[in-house]
Design a protein around this motif. Structure first.
Motif, PDB file in Angstrom:
ATOM      1  N   UNK A   1      -4.168 -27.334 -14.250  1.00 23.25           N
ATOM      2  CA  UNK A   1      -3.061 -27.678 -15.116  1.00 23.25           C
ATOM      3  C   UNK A   1      -3.365 -27.172 -16.518  1.00 23.25           C
ATOM      4  N   UNK A   2      -2.358 -26.531 -17.134  1.00 22.23           N
ATOM      5  CA  UNK A   2      -2.512 -25.990 -18.483  1.00 22.23           C
ATOM      6  C   UNK A   2      -1.308 -26.364 -19.332  1.00 22.23           C
ATOM      7  N   UNK A   3      -1.478 -26.289 -20.634  1.00 23.22           N
ATOM      8  CA  UNK A   3      -0.362 -26.549 -21.544  1.00 23.22           C
ATOM      9  C   UNK A   3       0.725 -25.520 -21.282  1.00 23.22           C
ATOM     10  N   UNK A   4       1.954 -26.016 -21.172  1.00 28.30           N
ATOM     11  CA  UNK A   4       3.095 -25.148 -20.897  1.00 28.30           C
ATOM     12  C   UNK A   4       3.530 -25.164 -19.445  1.00 28.30           C
ATOM     13  N   UNK A   5       2.673 -25.661 -18.551  1.00 30.87           N
ATOM     14  CA  UNK A   5       3.030 -25.737 -17.125  1.00 30.87           C
ATOM     15  C   UNK A   5       4.206 -26.686 -16.926  1.00 30.87           C
ATOM     16  N   UNK A   6       5.075 -26.325 -16.000  1.00 27.33           N
ATOM     17  CA  UNK A   6       6.200 -27.174 -15.630  1.00 27.33           C
ATOM     18  C   UNK A   6       5.876 -27.808 -14.290  1.00 27.33           C
ATOM     19  N   UNK A   7       5.805 -29.143 -14.271  1.00 33.54           N
ATOM     20  CA  UNK A   7       5.392 -29.877 -13.082  1.00 33.54           C
ATOM     21  C   UNK A   7       6.375 -30.990 -12.755  1.00 33.54           C
ATOM     22  N   UNK A   8       6.481 -31.295 -11.465  1.00 34.42           N
ATOM     23  CA  UNK A   8       7.316 -32.408 -11.024  1.00 34.42           C
ATOM     24  C   UNK A   8       6.462 -33.660 -10.940  1.00 34.42           C
ATOM     25  N   UNK A   9       7.128 -34.802 -11.128  1.00 30.39           N
ATOM     26  CA  UNK A   9       6.415 -36.062 -11.051  1.00 30.39           C
ATOM     27  C   UNK A   9       7.371 -37.209 -10.816  1.00 30.39           C
ATOM     28  N   UNK A  10       6.783 -38.396 -10.696  1.00 30.83           N
ATOM     29  CA  UNK A  10       7.545 -39.618 -10.447  1.00 30.83           C
ATOM     30  C   UNK A  10       7.239 -40.612 -11.564  1.00 30.83           C
ATOM     31  N   UNK A  11       8.282 -41.221 -12.135  1.00 26.85           N
ATOM     32  CA  UNK A  11       8.114 -42.227 -13.178  1.00 26.85           C
ATOM     33  C   UNK A  11       7.500 -43.468 -12.535  1.00 26.85           C
ATOM     34  N   UNK A  12       6.317 -43.865 -13.037  1.00 29.99           N
ATOM     35  CA  UNK A  12       5.610 -45.015 -12.472  1.00 29.99           C
ATOM     36  C   UNK A  12       5.618 -46.227 -13.390  1.00 29.99           C
ATOM     37  N   UNK A  13       5.983 -46.036 -14.647  1.00 25.70           N
ATOM     38  CA  UNK A  13       6.007 -47.157 -15.578  1.00 25.70           C
ATOM     39  C   UNK A  13       6.831 -46.831 -16.808  1.00 25.70           C
ATOM     40  N   UNK A  14       7.443 -47.852 -17.376  1.00 29.77           N
ATOM     41  CA  UNK A  14       8.242 -47.689 -18.591  1.00 29.77           C
ATOM     42  C   UNK A  14       7.783 -48.687 -19.645  1.00 29.77           C
ATOM     43  N   UNK A  15       7.636 -48.204 -20.848  1.00 27.70           N
ATOM     44  CA  UNK A  15       7.303 -49.031 -22.000  1.00 27.70           C
ATOM     45  C   UNK A  15       8.278 -48.653 -23.115  1.00 27.70           C
ATOM     46  N   UNK A  16       8.399 -49.468 -24.140  1.00 24.96           N
ATOM     47  CA  UNK A  16       9.314 -49.124 -25.234  1.00 24.96           C
ATOM     48  C   UNK A  16       8.972 -47.794 -25.910  1.00 24.96           C
ATOM     49  N   UNK A  17       7.720 -47.370 -25.841  1.00 29.28           N
ATOM     50  CA  UNK A  17       7.281 -46.146 -26.497  1.00 29.28           C
ATOM     51  C   UNK A  17       7.294 -44.917 -25.594  1.00 29.28           C
ATOM     52  N   UNK A  18       7.531 -45.066 -24.281  1.00 29.74           N
ATOM     53  CA  UNK A  18       7.552 -43.901 -23.413  1.00 29.74           C
ATOM     54  C   UNK A  18       7.486 -44.242 -21.941  1.00 29.74           C
ATOM     55  N   UNK A  19       7.389 -43.190 -21.127  1.00 23.02           N
ATOM     56  CA  UNK A  19       7.372 -43.338 -19.672  1.00 23.02           C
ATOM     57  C   UNK A  19       6.086 -42.749 -19.106  1.00 23.02           C
ATOM     58  N   UNK A  20       5.481 -43.460 -18.177  1.00 21.76           N
ATOM     59  CA  UNK A  20       4.299 -42.963 -17.489  1.00 21.76           C
ATOM     60  C   UNK A  20       4.749 -42.247 -16.224  1.00 21.76           C
ATOM     61  N   UNK A  23       2.049 -37.053 -11.854  1.00 22.05           N
ATOM     62  CA  UNK A  23       2.420 -35.670 -11.539  1.00 22.05           C
ATOM     63  C   UNK A  23       2.035 -35.313 -10.115  1.00 22.05           C
ATOM     64  N   UNK A  24       2.616 -34.220  -9.630  1.00 18.86           N
ATOM     65  CA  UNK A  24       2.323 -33.749  -8.279  1.00 18.86           C
ATOM     66  C   UNK A  24       0.856 -33.375  -8.104  1.00 18.86           C
ATOM     67  N   UNK A  25       0.161 -33.153  -9.205  1.00 23.96           N
ATOM     68  CA  UNK A  25      -1.263 -32.817  -9.150  1.00 23.96           C
ATOM     69  C   UNK A  25      -2.135 -34.060  -9.056  1.00 23.96           C
TER      70      UNK A  25
END
Length: 122
Positions: A1-20, A23-25
């Motif tokens: 995995x490198x900066x700029x890579x486009x990856x699919x993932x699943x949202x596993x957690x939500x907080x007021x400051x962001x989403x966890x 990733x597929x990796x």
């Protein structure tokens, strides 16, 4: 995995400051609320839900913890880069501080006159 890579993932957690996101990796990453979409977001729960499939872009990687900073905003349609204009110089005019240097002697003279006048009570 490198900066700029486009990856699919699943949202596993939500907080007021962001989403966890897991990733597929297998790496866990955070999409900060400012990276979810352009503009103001009042409630993250209105945009994302746990279990949502998302396509993200890696914007940073913490080498020590192995966690990633992710973005949905960078993948928005019509996303354009905004160029920042520098205040005192730009790429076309390599003048730097020259205009300030030219004015310096005038400013010093004016300051001395002002101080002289104020000290004499004028």
């Amino acid at each position: 995995m490198r900066i700029g890579d486009k990856l699919k993932g699943v949202v596993t957690g939500l907080q007021p400051y962001g989403a966890f996101v897991e990733l597929e990796t297998g790496v866990t990453g955070l999409i900060h609320i400012s990276e979810i979409r352009s503009g103001y977001i009042d409630n993250i729960h209105d945009i994302l839900k746990i279990g949502d499939q998302v396509c993200t872009q890696v914007i940073d990687i913490d080498e020590y913890s192995g966690k990633a900073s992710l973005s949905l905003r960078t993948l928005e349609a019509g996303n354009r880069k905004h160029f920042r204009h520098h205040r005192f110089s730009n790429d076309r005019h390599k003048i730097g501080f020259t205009p300030l240097a030219k004015q310096l002697s005038i400013w010093i003279k004016e300051s001395k006159e002002f101080l002289s006048d104020t000290s004499q009570g004028k």
